[in-house]
Design a protein around this motif. Structure first.
Motif, PDB file in Angstrom:
ATOM      1  N   LEU A  39       0.849  -1.191   0.000  1.00 33.11           N
ATOM      2  CA  LEU A  39       0.000   0.000   0.000  1.00 33.11           C
ATOM      3  C   LEU A  39       0.880   1.234   0.000  1.00 33.11           C
ATOM      4  CD1 LEU A  39      -2.902  -0.763   2.508  1.00 33.11           C
ATOM      5  CD2 LEU A  39      -3.143  -0.176   0.096  1.00 33.11           C
ATOM      6  N   HIS A  40       0.471   2.240  -0.750  1.00 28.13           N
ATOM      7  CA  HIS A  40       1.203   3.502  -0.833  1.00 28.13           C
ATOM      8  C   HIS A  40       0.206   4.640  -0.657  1.00 28.13           C
ATOM      9  CE1 HIS A  40       4.658   1.270  -2.561  1.00 28.13           C
ATOM     10  NE2 HIS A  40       3.705   0.553  -3.147  1.00 28.13           N
ATOM     11  N   ALA A  41       0.557   5.588   0.208  1.00 32.27           N
ATOM     12  CA  ALA A  41      -0.293   6.760   0.439  1.00 32.27           C
ATOM     13  C   ALA A  41       0.464   8.010   0.018  1.00 32.27           C
ATOM     14  CB  ALA A  41      -0.694   6.862   1.908  1.00 32.27           C
ATOM     15  N   THR A  42      -0.226   8.902  -0.670  1.00 33.99           N
ATOM     16  CA  THR A  42       0.347  10.158  -1.136  1.00 33.99           C
ATOM     17  C   THR A  42      -0.606  11.288  -0.778  1.00 33.99           C
ATOM     18  OG1 THR A  42       1.434   9.033  -2.975  1.00 33.99           O
ATOM     19  CG2 THR A  42       1.235  11.419  -3.115  1.00 33.99           C
ATOM     20  N   ALA A  43      -0.107  12.292  -0.097  1.00 36.14           N
ATOM     21  CA  ALA A  43      -0.920  13.440   0.315  1.00 36.14           C
ATOM     22  C   ALA A  43      -0.333  14.717  -0.267  1.00 36.14           C
ATOM     23  CB  ALA A  43      -0.991  13.539   1.834  1.00 36.14           C
ATOM     24  N   LYS A  44      -1.208  15.629  -0.669  1.00 37.73           N
ATOM     25  CA  LYS A  44      -0.804  16.946  -1.150  1.00 37.73           C
ATOM     26  C   LYS A  44      -1.380  17.970  -0.175  1.00 37.73           C
ATOM     27  CE  LYS A  44      -0.682  17.702  -5.510  1.00 37.73           C
ATOM     28  NZ  LYS A  44      -1.082  17.945  -6.921  1.00 37.73           N
ATOM     29  N   LEU A  45      -0.492  18.711   0.487  1.00 41.40           N
ATOM     30  CA  LEU A  45      -0.870  19.648   1.533  1.00 41.40           C
ATOM     31  C   LEU A  45      -0.377  21.040   1.184  1.00 41.40           C
ATOM     32  CD1 LEU A  45       0.191  17.418   4.546  1.00 41.40           C
ATOM     33  CD2 LEU A  45      -2.143  17.786   3.754  1.00 41.40           C
ATOM     34  N   ALA A  46      -1.135  22.034   1.585  1.00 39.41           N
ATOM     35  CA  ALA A  46      -0.790  23.431   1.319  1.00 39.41           C
ATOM     36  C   ALA A  46      -0.821  24.215   2.619  1.00 39.41           C
ATOM     37  CB  ALA A  46      -1.739  24.046   0.303  1.00 39.41           C
ATOM     38  N   HIS A  47       0.126  25.149   2.788  1.00 40.90           N
ATOM     39  CA  HIS A  47       0.137  26.034   3.944  1.00 40.90           C
ATOM     40  C   HIS A  47      -0.995  27.051   3.819  1.00 40.90           C
ATOM     41  CE1 HIS A  47       3.891  25.034   6.080  1.00 40.90           C
ATOM     42  NE2 HIS A  47       4.309  24.627   4.887  1.00 40.90           N
ATOM     43  N   ILE A  48      -1.549  27.405   4.971  1.00 41.73           N
ATOM     44  CA  ILE A  48      -2.537  28.487   5.023  1.00 41.73           C
ATOM     45  C   ILE A  48      -1.822  29.727   5.521  1.00 41.73           C
ATOM     46  CG2 ILE A  48      -4.657  29.312   6.107  1.00 41.73           C
ATOM     47  CD1 ILE A  48      -5.600  26.487   6.297  1.00 41.73           C
ATOM     48  N   GLU A  49      -1.838  30.794   4.702  1.00 44.64           N
ATOM     49  CA  GLU A  49      -1.156  32.027   5.056  1.00 44.64           C
ATOM     50  C   GLU A  49      -1.809  32.659   6.277  1.00 44.64           C
ATOM     51  OE1 GLU A  49       1.512  33.127   3.851  1.00 44.64           O
ATOM     52  OE2 GLU A  49       1.756  31.798   2.136  1.00 44.64           O
ATOM     53  N   GLU A  50      -0.982  32.976   7.287  1.00 45.21           N
ATOM     54  CA  GLU A  50      -1.470  33.626   8.485  1.00 45.21           C
ATOM     55  C   GLU A  50      -1.354  35.139   8.360  1.00 45.21           C
ATOM     56  OE1 GLU A  50       0.690  32.075  11.723  1.00 45.21           O
ATOM     57  OE2 GLU A  50      -0.090  30.026  11.528  1.00 45.21           O
ATOM     58  N   ASN A  51      -1.947  35.838   9.317  1.00 45.73           N
ATOM     59  CA  ASN A  51      -1.897  37.298   9.341  1.00 45.73           C
ATOM     60  C   ASN A  51      -0.458  37.750   9.502  1.00 45.73           C
ATOM     61  OD1 ASN A  51      -2.360  40.002   9.553  1.00 45.73           O
ATOM     62  ND2 ASN A  51      -3.519  39.904  11.483  1.00 45.73           N
ATOM     63  N   ALA A  52      -0.023  38.614   8.608  1.00 51.91           N
ATOM     64  CA  ALA A  52       1.371  39.047   8.637  1.00 51.91           C
ATOM     65  C   ALA A  52       1.724  39.747   9.938  1.00 51.91           C
ATOM     66  CB  ALA A  52       1.659  39.970   7.456  1.00 51.91           C
ATOM     67  N   ALA A  53       0.728  40.448  10.564  1.00 53.69           N
ATOM     68  CA  ALA A  53       1.017  41.163  11.806  1.00 53.69           C
ATOM     69  C   ALA A  53       1.329  40.212  12.938  1.00 53.69           C
ATOM     70  CB  ALA A  53      -0.171  42.057  12.184  1.00 53.69           C
ATOM     71  N   GLY A  54       0.798  39.004  12.842  1.00 50.94           N
ATOM     72  CA  GLY A  54       1.026  38.052  13.921  1.00 50.94           C
ATOM     73  C   GLY A  54       2.288  37.238  13.740  1.00 50.94           C
ATOM     74  N   ASN A  55       2.938  37.392  12.627  1.00 56.45           N
ATOM     75  CA  ASN A  55       4.147  36.609  12.376  1.00 56.45           C
ATOM     76  C   ASN A  55       5.351  37.235  13.071  1.00 56.45           C
ATOM     77  OD1 ASN A  55       2.641  34.917  10.830  1.00 56.45           O
ATOM     78  ND2 ASN A  55       3.295  35.793   8.871  1.00 56.45           N
ATOM     79  N   SER A  56       6.292  36.398  13.469  1.00 54.10           N
ATOM     80  CA  SER A  56       7.515  36.899  14.079  1.00 54.10           C
ATOM     81  C   SER A  56       8.476  37.351  12.985  1.00 54.10           C
ATOM     82  CB  SER A  56       8.141  35.802  14.937  1.00 54.10           C
ATOM     83  OG  SER A  56       8.536  34.710  14.120  1.00 54.10           O
ATOM     84  N   TRP A  57       9.538  38.056  13.437  1.00 57.40           N
ATOM     85  CA  TRP A  57      10.520  38.531  12.466  1.00 57.40           C
ATOM     86  C   TRP A  57      11.214  37.362  11.773  1.00 57.40           C
ATOM     87  CZ3 TRP A  57      15.575  37.072  12.939  1.00 57.40           C
ATOM     88  CH2 TRP A  57      15.966  36.517  14.173  1.00 57.40           C
TER      89      TRP A  57
END
Length: 536
Positions: free
Chosen positions: A124-142
């Motif tokens: 058996l072989h499993a393949t997943a395609k996942l994408a990042h969800i962009e967060e609020n830029a103000a909440g991101n660290s430097w």
């Protein structure tokens, strides 16, 4: 799978894929919640057969490839928000149910195993395609803002192959209160009109006018369990057309048997593909590589490894299944005058001889094929590059006396009976015992590790419902409003396929414990070969 390979049958392979999210620790910032979109999740069941021998080189074939998209039409969001500070992953189980063709050959290992074991395998072989969800830029660290251009927005994750063992069992034999479970006997009528010539004959042959009036019927079980140690063999003779004078002069002194297994290695699977629906040529290697090929395939593809005798398209290795200490000669007591009119048995009645033919599980390796290793008893069957046949060679010695009572002619009636060795499904065994051991630094928040210690019993699987009880023949699920079927819920202690995502790094954990559901009982298949039928 039960019975002989059948293209009209199918089986259900069910289980679940586990997707786990864990926030990765960093020296520059605290753990943040992971938010992903599952765009695709494909589970694939693939069967393959490979052969590696010095004579036939490397050959490979894809037996089947069954895929299923498990993700819905719209992307699904996964997030471990609220649990990002713990080491325990957040897990989602996605169930699947794959229809598996019922004609597939069982898992097996054959060929040259010195580098790696080739043969018939399933996985058996499993393949997943996942994408990042962009967060609020103000909440991101430097640090996240600085490194975000280097992050891959969409990633494809491949699971480590999960091996699936496919076993094929014969239909269970009938149970007899006295003799226990046994298969019925198949009767074969032996022709005596054209016996094999014996170059070492010390006397003239028996005239055909006398030998043709001899009736011989041999009986062996329709199927023989490979886990047994012997099987019954019955030989019946009569001579209804002989005159009293000829009946008194014709004698049967005994018979010999030889049980043989022939392993045939083929470099091409053309003959097998003519009987079973293998994928098309463009879906076969090297046009479409296997998901998990043998390591030696690369050397053959680039020409670094060439077989010295590649002109051989087929190699046969024959071995005797009789014990080395066994003398397979069964003489009759006295002179063997079974048709003598002075005896109670008349010439028009059947004279029956019965014995038990022993066989062994392991045979010495053949000298002409040392790469094949130690020969072992295998079930009779065929696969694209490997076939196993069994036969029992019988020789009945007949003597015809002259008028003076001395031997005037001899003849050896030689014939071969097809033997079908099968694997019989054993009784179900208890589930494996799980032992939990705590780490030496375990705390109240740490989870205990589970160690599976199965008591290995060959082919022991718990009983499962039949496929026909859950699904219709077209694959639709049966719905009974009066007693609805319970939904699939995985055991909390069972190990499973797991898809792990740690921030920007993805990997797959090992899969295990997927069950094969039986679909329909298949009809029994009579042995073929010589003419067989009931004996009066």
């Amino acid at each position: 799978m039960l019975g002989a390979p059948d293209q009209s049958s199918a089986y259900s392979l069910s289980g679940h894929v586990s997707i786990s999210l864990t926030s990765a620790a960093s020296l520059f910032e605290r753990r943040r919640a992971v938010r992903l979109l599952l765009q695709s999740l494909i589970i694939t069941f693939e069967g393959q057969s490979e052969l590696v021998t010095p004579e036939t080189a490397y050959s490979a074939a894809r037996l089947c490839s069954v895929s299923q998209e498990l993700a819905p039409g719209e992307p699904v969001e996964f997030s471990n928000e609220g649990h990002e500070d713990t080491d325990k992953p957040c897990t989602w189980n996605v169930v699947f149910n794959l229809p598996i063709p019922g004609w597939l050959p069982p898992s097996d290992i054959f060929g040259d195993c010195r580098e790696a074991p080739p043969g018939t395998r399933y996985s058996l072989h499993a393949t997943a395609k996942l994408a990042h969800i962009e967060e609020n830029a103000a909440g991101n660290s430097w640090f996240s803002t600085l490194c975000s251009p280097f992050f891959v927005k969409t990633k494809t994750v491949h699971a480590r192959a999960c091996e699936i063992t496919l076993n094929r069992f014969a239909l269970p034999p009938t149970s007899s209160p006295s003799a226990g479970p046994s298969y019925p006997l198949s009767n074969y009528v032996v022709s005596t009109t054209s016996p094999d010539s014996d170059k070492e004959r010390n006397s003239p042959p028996i005239p055909g006018s006398i030998l043709s009036k001899l009736n011989v019927v041999a009986s062996i079980p329709e199927h023989i369990n490979v886990d047994a140690s012997a099987f019954p063999f019955t030989l019946r003779l009569r001579a209804p057309g002989l005159s009293p004078e000829d009946s008194a002069r014709l004698r049967v002194t005994g018979f010999t048997v030889e049980l043989e297994q022939t392993d045939k290695y083929r470099s091409t699977g053309t003959a097998y593909a003519s009987h079973y629906p293998l994928p098309r040529e463009r879906e076969q290697p090297p046009h479409k590589p296997l998901c998990d090929p043998h390591p030696v395939h690369t050397l053959y593809d680039i020409g670094l490894l060439v077989a010295p005798q590649a002109r051989h398209h087929a190699v046969e290795v024959s071995s005797s299944l009789l014990p080395e200490s066994n003398v397979a000669h069964y003489p009759l007591e006295g002179r063997g005058g079974i048709f003598n009119p002075t005896l109670e048995v008349r010439a028009d009645q059947w004279y029956t001889m019965q014995t038990e033919v022993p066989f062994v599980q392991q045979m010495p390796a053949a000298r002409e094929a040392l790469w094949a290793g130690t020969a072992k008893l295998r079930p009779s069957g065929q696969s694209p590059f490997f076939g196993v046949k069994h036969a029992m060679h019988v020789s009945v010695t007949c003597v015809y006396d002259g008028e003076d009572g001395e031997v005037a002619a001899t003849e050896n009636l030689r014939f071969t009976l097809p033997v079908d060795f099968v694997r019989v499904r054993p009784t179900p065994v208890t589930p494996p015992v799980r032992i939990q051991s705590l780490s030496s630094h375990a705390s109240s928040e740490s989870s205990c590790s589970s160690i599976t210690m199965p008591f290995l019993v060959p082919y022991g699987n718990p009983e499962l419902p039949a496929y026909s009880q859950l699904f219709y023949s077209n694959g639709d699920r049966k719905v009974d409003d009066s007693t609805p079927l319970p939904l699939y819920t995985p055991s909390p202690n069972s190990s499973c396929s797991s898809l792990t995502f740690e921030d920007t790094d993805m990997e797959l954990r090992k899969e295990s414990n997927l069950d094969l559901y039986e679909m329909l009982p298949l009809p029994e298949v009579l042995a073929s070969g010589l003419t067989h039928g009931p004996v009066s």
